[in-house]
Design an enzyme around this catalytic site. Sequence first.
Site, PDB file in Angstrom:
ATOM      1  N   GLY A 235       7.318  -1.451 -30.315  1.00 42.08           N
ATOM      2  CA  GLY A 235       7.579  -2.771 -30.861  1.00 42.08           C
ATOM      3  C   GLY A 235       8.604  -3.490 -30.009  1.00 42.08           C
ATOM      4  O   GLY A 235       8.278  -4.134 -29.018  1.00 42.08           O
TER       5      GLY A 235
ATOM      6  N   ALA B  21      10.129   0.856 -15.856  1.00 45.13           N
ATOM      7  CA  ALA B  21       8.800   0.686 -16.448  1.00 45.13           C
ATOM      8  C   ALA B  21       8.415  -0.773 -16.669  1.00 45.13           C
ATOM      9  O   ALA B  21       7.240  -1.139 -16.533  1.00 45.13           O
ATOM     10  CB  ALA B  21       8.730   1.450 -17.765  1.00 45.13           C
TER      11      ALA B  21
ATOM     12  N   GLU C 106      10.561 -18.973 -28.745  1.00 42.27           N
ATOM     13  CA  GLU C 106       9.969 -18.247 -29.872  1.00 42.27           C
ATOM     14  C   GLU C 106      11.010 -17.966 -30.948  1.00 42.27           C
ATOM     15  O   GLU C 106      10.763 -18.160 -32.146  1.00 42.27           O
ATOM     16  CB  GLU C 106       9.352 -16.930 -29.392  1.00 42.27           C
ATOM     17  CG  GLU C 106       8.786 -16.085 -30.526  1.00 42.27           C
ATOM     18  CD  GLU C 106       8.171 -14.789 -30.059  1.00 42.27           C
ATOM     19  OE1 GLU C 106       7.831 -13.954 -30.926  1.00 42.27           O
ATOM     20  OE2 GLU C 106       8.019 -14.596 -28.833  1.00 42.27           O
TER      21      GLU C 106
ATOM     22  N   LEU D 207      18.487 -16.375 -60.443  1.00 41.76           N
ATOM     23  CA  LEU D 207      18.859 -17.599 -61.152  1.00 41.76           C
ATOM     24  C   LEU D 207      17.661 -18.239 -61.852  1.00 41.76           C
ATOM     25  O   LEU D 207      17.839 -19.049 -62.767  1.00 41.76           O
ATOM     26  CB  LEU D 207      19.513 -18.591 -60.195  1.00 41.76           C
ATOM     27  CG  LEU D 207      20.915 -18.200 -59.697  1.00 41.76           C
ATOM     28  CD1 LEU D 207      21.396 -19.157 -58.609  1.00 41.76           C
ATOM     29  CD2 LEU D 207      21.908 -18.170 -60.860  1.00 41.76           C
TER      30      LEU D 207
ATOM     31  N   GLY E  26      13.491 -14.563 -65.744  1.00 38.90           N
ATOM     32  CA  GLY E  26      12.165 -13.943 -65.799  1.00 38.90           C
ATOM     33  C   GLY E  26      11.083 -14.790 -65.175  1.00 38.90           C
ATOM     34  O   GLY E  26      10.110 -14.268 -64.634  1.00 38.90           O
TER      35      GLY E  26
END
Length: 392
Positions: free
Chosen positions: A142, A190, A255, A350, A353
């Site tokens: 990654g 590399a 980016e 805040l 539910g």
Amino acid sequence: MKKATVKEAAMSKQSYFTEEHQMFRDALRKFLEKEAIPYFEQWEEEGLVPRGFWKKVGENGFLCSWIGEEYGGLGADFLFTVILNEELCRIGFGLGGLDLHSGIVVPYINNFGTEEQKRRYLPGCMSGDIITAIAMTEPGAGSDLASIRTTAIKEGDSYLLNGQKTFISNGIQSDVLVVVAKTNPKAVPAHKGISLFLVESDMPGFSRGRKLNKVGLHSQDTAELVFENVKVPAANLLGEEGNGFYHLMKELQQERILSVVGAQVAAEEMLRMTIEYVKEREAFGQPIGKFQNTQFKLAEMATHVQIGRTFLDDLIVKHMSGEELQKEVSMAKWWISDNARKMAPECMQLHGGYGYLEEYKIARWYRDIAVVPIYAGSNEIMKTIIAKKLGL
């Protein structure tokens, strides 16, 4: 907008957006109100933004507006890209594939492509006929791009491409992919063996793996890709062979700025909708916004959001002036995305539910924002870069 004008606007503490920019934003908002907002929940459920929408965005001149007039574009400045990013993100991060295409992937073709490549691909990228993706990440690589295993070995006037990629945004619908591969697997160091290629989706040997089932960003298609002896013409080499890593590093600044724009918009939207909610929701005979705990939490969040916006605006101005901002962009990527991630559960709390219900947008922000500290370079990598720039 000329660079000098941008600097003058910043120095005078005025918005760097001109009347032309505002006209673009107004037109884009009206377009999205008609063509995106009524359908976005459906796209989230279906897990895909339809190609027909891409075409409409392109036909109305909103995609890749920065492309030069010689290729049929508007030659617009970076602020038009910022506006597109902001307005799409306000609706939902699931529309991020268009941001990726317009502000991140297509610039690779423009900045490193040959004249023939530009004329072949840029008009279609602008019209929405061509959807692009960038294939960097692999199952075992990654942030450490130097450890990729995908190879592209030269054979005559072609390269034989083999490997796998994962977590590729626009992976399902992409027509043209910028693929990162090793043309010299034995290179030392590399990263000097890495090159970039333009791979078309109909090339024999290319296939798409799973459409990944993510926690958030449901309407942004993300996929695994497989390359099995894909014969890529040498003419599809993007930039210079062996310089792919340096091409990637050059484009990472923009980016990451755009990823910060998304995180900042998320923070602003979560703050806005939470303030609206606590003013209306009552408990114990009064709006919950009257409770000191609520006020303190929102005061803290509002301060962090304002600091983030000020920092981001300064970076945008400097980026447009051509400054190298690796340290500052890394700071912004870490701090602003982390701030948005921390705000999400606070804002959901805040909402009580109701915040846990899908019908309230804070639930989607809670899911979607979690990935921002991970993509475009994880925040741990950002801190490593900052430390190096500090001489540590």
